[in-house]
Design a protein around this motif. Structure first.
Motif, PDB file in Angstrom:
ATOM      1  N   ALA A   5      -4.037   8.527  -3.972  1.00  0.00           N
ATOM      2  CA  ALA A   5      -4.173   7.079  -3.798  1.00  0.00           C
ATOM      3  C   ALA A   5      -4.611   6.765  -2.378  1.00  0.00           C
ATOM      4  O   ALA A   5      -3.996   7.237  -1.411  1.00  0.00           O
ATOM      5  CB  ALA A   5      -2.851   6.381  -4.109  1.00  0.00           C
ATOM      6  N   LEU A   6      -5.683   5.999  -2.252  1.00  0.00           N
ATOM      7  CA  LEU A   6      -6.107   5.501  -0.951  1.00  0.00           C
ATOM      8  C   LEU A   6      -5.425   4.156  -0.729  1.00  0.00           C
ATOM      9  O   LEU A   6      -5.605   3.225  -1.517  1.00  0.00           O
ATOM     10  CB  LEU A   6      -7.624   5.333  -0.899  1.00  0.00           C
ATOM     11  N   ALA A   7      -4.632   4.068   0.333  1.00  0.00           N
ATOM     12  CA  ALA A   7      -3.924   2.832   0.655  1.00  0.00           C
ATOM     13  C   ALA A   7      -4.778   2.028   1.629  1.00  0.00           C
ATOM     14  O   ALA A   7      -4.978   2.440   2.764  1.00  0.00           O
ATOM     15  CB  ALA A   7      -2.558   3.141   1.263  1.00  0.00           C
ATOM     16  N   VAL A   8      -5.291   0.890   1.178  1.00  0.00           N
ATOM     17  CA  VAL A   8      -6.254   0.137   1.986  1.00  0.00           C
ATOM     18  C   VAL A   8      -5.741  -1.276   2.280  1.00  0.00           C
ATOM     19  O   VAL A   8      -4.912  -1.817   1.556  1.00  0.00           O
ATOM     20  CB  VAL A   8      -7.624   0.046   1.279  1.00  0.00           C
ATOM     21  N   THR A   9      -6.263  -1.838   3.348  1.00  0.00           N
ATOM     22  CA  THR A   9      -5.979  -3.221   3.712  1.00  0.00           C
ATOM     23  C   THR A   9      -7.113  -3.708   4.589  1.00  0.00           C
ATOM     24  O   THR A   9      -7.996  -2.920   4.981  1.00  0.00           O
ATOM     25  CB  THR A   9      -4.630  -3.329   4.452  1.00  0.00           C
ATOM     26  N   GLY A  58      -2.745  -2.642  -7.114  1.00  0.00           N
ATOM     27  CA  GLY A  58      -2.000  -3.181  -5.997  1.00  0.00           C
ATOM     28  C   GLY A  58      -1.280  -2.079  -5.252  1.00  0.00           C
ATOM     29  O   GLY A  58      -1.228  -0.921  -5.697  1.00  0.00           O
ATOM     30  N   LEU A  59      -0.682  -2.436  -4.132  1.00  0.00           N
ATOM     31  CA  LEU A  59       0.033  -1.439  -3.336  1.00  0.00           C
ATOM     32  C   LEU A  59       1.261  -0.901  -4.053  1.00  0.00           C
ATOM     33  O   LEU A  59       1.763   0.177  -3.701  1.00  0.00           O
ATOM     34  CB  LEU A  59       0.444  -2.060  -1.989  1.00  0.00           C
ATOM     35  N   ASP A  60       1.733  -1.607  -5.071  1.00  0.00           N
ATOM     36  CA  ASP A  60       2.898  -1.134  -5.809  1.00  0.00           C
ATOM     37  C   ASP A  60       2.602   0.122  -6.629  1.00  0.00           C
ATOM     38  O   ASP A  60       3.511   0.740  -7.196  1.00  0.00           O
ATOM     39  CB  ASP A  60       3.458  -2.229  -6.711  1.00  0.00           C
ATOM     40  N   ARG A  61       1.330   0.517  -6.704  1.00  0.00           N
ATOM     41  CA  ARG A  61       0.939   1.734  -7.419  1.00  0.00           C
ATOM     42  C   ARG A  61       1.200   2.989  -6.587  1.00  0.00           C
ATOM     43  O   ARG A  61       1.305   4.095  -7.124  1.00  0.00           O
ATOM     44  CB  ARG A  61      -0.545   1.646  -7.784  1.00  0.00           C
ATOM     45  N   LEU A  62       1.335   2.856  -5.260  1.00  0.00           N
ATOM     46  CA  LEU A  62       1.452   4.019  -4.385  1.00  0.00           C
ATOM     47  C   LEU A  62       2.618   4.947  -4.726  1.00  0.00           C
ATOM     48  O   LEU A  62       2.452   6.180  -4.690  1.00  0.00           O
ATOM     49  CB  LEU A  62       1.557   3.575  -2.915  1.00  0.00           C
ATOM     50  N   PRO A  63       3.809   4.435  -5.049  1.00  0.00           N
ATOM     51  CA  PRO A  63       4.924   5.355  -5.322  1.00  0.00           C
ATOM     52  C   PRO A  63       4.705   6.268  -6.523  1.00  0.00           C
ATOM     53  O   PRO A  63       5.443   7.244  -6.695  1.00  0.00           O
ATOM     54  CB  PRO A  63       6.106   4.401  -5.550  1.00  0.00           C
ATOM     55  N   ALA A  87       4.957  -0.181   1.367  1.00  0.00           N
ATOM     56  CA  ALA A  87       4.462   0.574   0.215  1.00  0.00           C
ATOM     57  C   ALA A  87       4.296   2.052   0.552  1.00  0.00           C
ATOM     58  O   ALA A  87       4.611   2.932  -0.269  1.00  0.00           O
ATOM     59  CB  ALA A  87       3.139  -0.012  -0.265  1.00  0.00           C
ATOM     60  N   VAL A  88       3.824   2.356   1.751  1.00  0.00           N
ATOM     61  CA  VAL A  88       3.667   3.750   2.167  1.00  0.00           C
ATOM     62  C   VAL A  88       5.033   4.414   2.286  1.00  0.00           C
ATOM     63  O   VAL A  88       5.228   5.566   1.860  1.00  0.00           O
ATOM     64  CB  VAL A  88       2.884   3.824   3.497  1.00  0.00           C
TER      65      VAL A  88
END
Length: 349
Positions: A5-9, A58-63, A87-88
């Protein structure tokens, strides 16, 4: 299939973002049956430089990812967004491996993931990271740092070194080397983490050495000399050296030694052969010679390299076995299309 997962903002650096997408978003060269499930996660439409990116989730997918990658972001003088930091942190607590590229280390530090750990970032910001997060042991003189479940890279091109390292941990050095060849990345770069950076063979092309490289690779167990290589390439030794410098950035003998070391790494990873047998198979002659060159180039003895690689592979397998089975609802969700998702040098690379 591992999920990356790429965590972007907003404000992410598009170079590191694109680099990670290129490595993990396509099939693995040299392993047609293996690939990563790459997802892009963000709080909504985000801007990276002049590019507008629409995340898959969404960021809730990261876990729920196996690996989370945080690309560099531009404004390190401002605290990173709280939702990204949370989220990270949640992803790491759920068991994900978390890696930052370039200044993405500031996000990991804000999440507390670097406390008590050794880490790095772009050389221009290592002092800032150390001052703002004194609990982090900042190392400015390495390409990247692997601290198990948390990894950080230096700036720009060092992000590629870390991404290839992740591929090697998951699929072995032969696959990582094939990916490196496809991407036509520079030859092996020295650094504090040299023991885990692939030394790729330049991609086939129309240069004068294109036929020589595979010929040499098939004969690494033989005592090849510069004269042997020049004779095969039908040129003088001086002309050979000139072409080697232009194509690989190094001399024929140094390139040959690098290929022998690379092959030794593969054998240490994939076989139980003794160091003596590997020395013969790589043209080093004796175990003493192999240990001397391997330790000087890689930074650790062959036996240590083998134990380190295998212990990490075992840890990954154990983590995968312990990971909770996805719910039926999660399993039923369709995988979104990815077609639309879009020691460091003085230049920060």
């Amino acid at each position: 299939m591992d999920t990356v997962a790429l965590a972007v903002t907003d404000g992410m650096l598009h170079f590191e973002l694109s680099l990670a997408y290129e490595v993990f978003g396509t099939g693995l060269t040299g392993a047609a049956d293996r690939r990563y499930d790459l997802v892009v996660c963000g709080p909504g439409a985000v801007r990276a430089g002049r590019f507008l990116l629409e995340p898959d989730h969404g960021l809730d997918r990261l876990p729920r990812a196996d690996t989370v990658i945080v690309p560099g972001w531009a404004d390190v003088d401002v605290d990173p967004p709280a939702d990204l930091v949370d989220a990270v942190r949640a992803a790491h607590e759920a068991g994900a491996r978390v890696a930052s590229l370039c200044t993405g280390a500031f996000v990991l530090a804000a999440a507390g993931l670097l406390d008590g750990r050794r880490a790095t970032t772009h050389w221009a910001h290592t002092r800032d990271l150390a001052e703002r997060h004194p609990e982090v042991e900042v190392d400015p003189d390495v390409l990247y740092v692997d601290d198990g479940s948390v990894l950080t890279s230096a700036g720009k091109a060092a992000a590629m070194d870390l991404c290839l390292h992740l591929v090697r941990l998951d699929h072995g050095s032969s696959v990582a080397n094939a990916v490196a060849r496809r991407l036509v990345v520079p030859p092996h770069r020295d650094g504090g983490q040299a023991q885990f950076v692939t030394a790729p063979v330049p991609a086939p092309d129309n240069h004068p050495l294109a036929e020589l490289f595979p010929w040499v690779i098939e004969r690494l167990d033989q005592p090849l000399t510069v004269e042997d290589l020049a004779r095969r390439a039908r040129m003088s030794a001086r002309n050979l050296s000139r072409h080697f410098s232009a194509v690989t950035g190094t001399s024929p003998l140094q390139w040959l030694l690098t290929q022998r070391i690379r092959h030794a790494q593969e054998l240490l990873e994939t076989t139980d052969d003794s160091v003596e047998a590997i020395a013969a198979a790589t043209g080093m002659g004796t175990a003493t010679t192999l240990r001397r060159h391997f330790g000087r180039t890689v930074g650790v003895p062959p036996d240590t390299y083998r134990r380190t690689f295998r212990s990490r592979q075992d840890a990954r397998r154990q983590a995968d076995a312990a990971r909770p089975v996805r719910s039926q609802a999660d399993a039923a969700r369709p995988v979104p299309s990815q077609a639309d998702a879009a020691r460091p040098a003085p230049d920060g690379g």
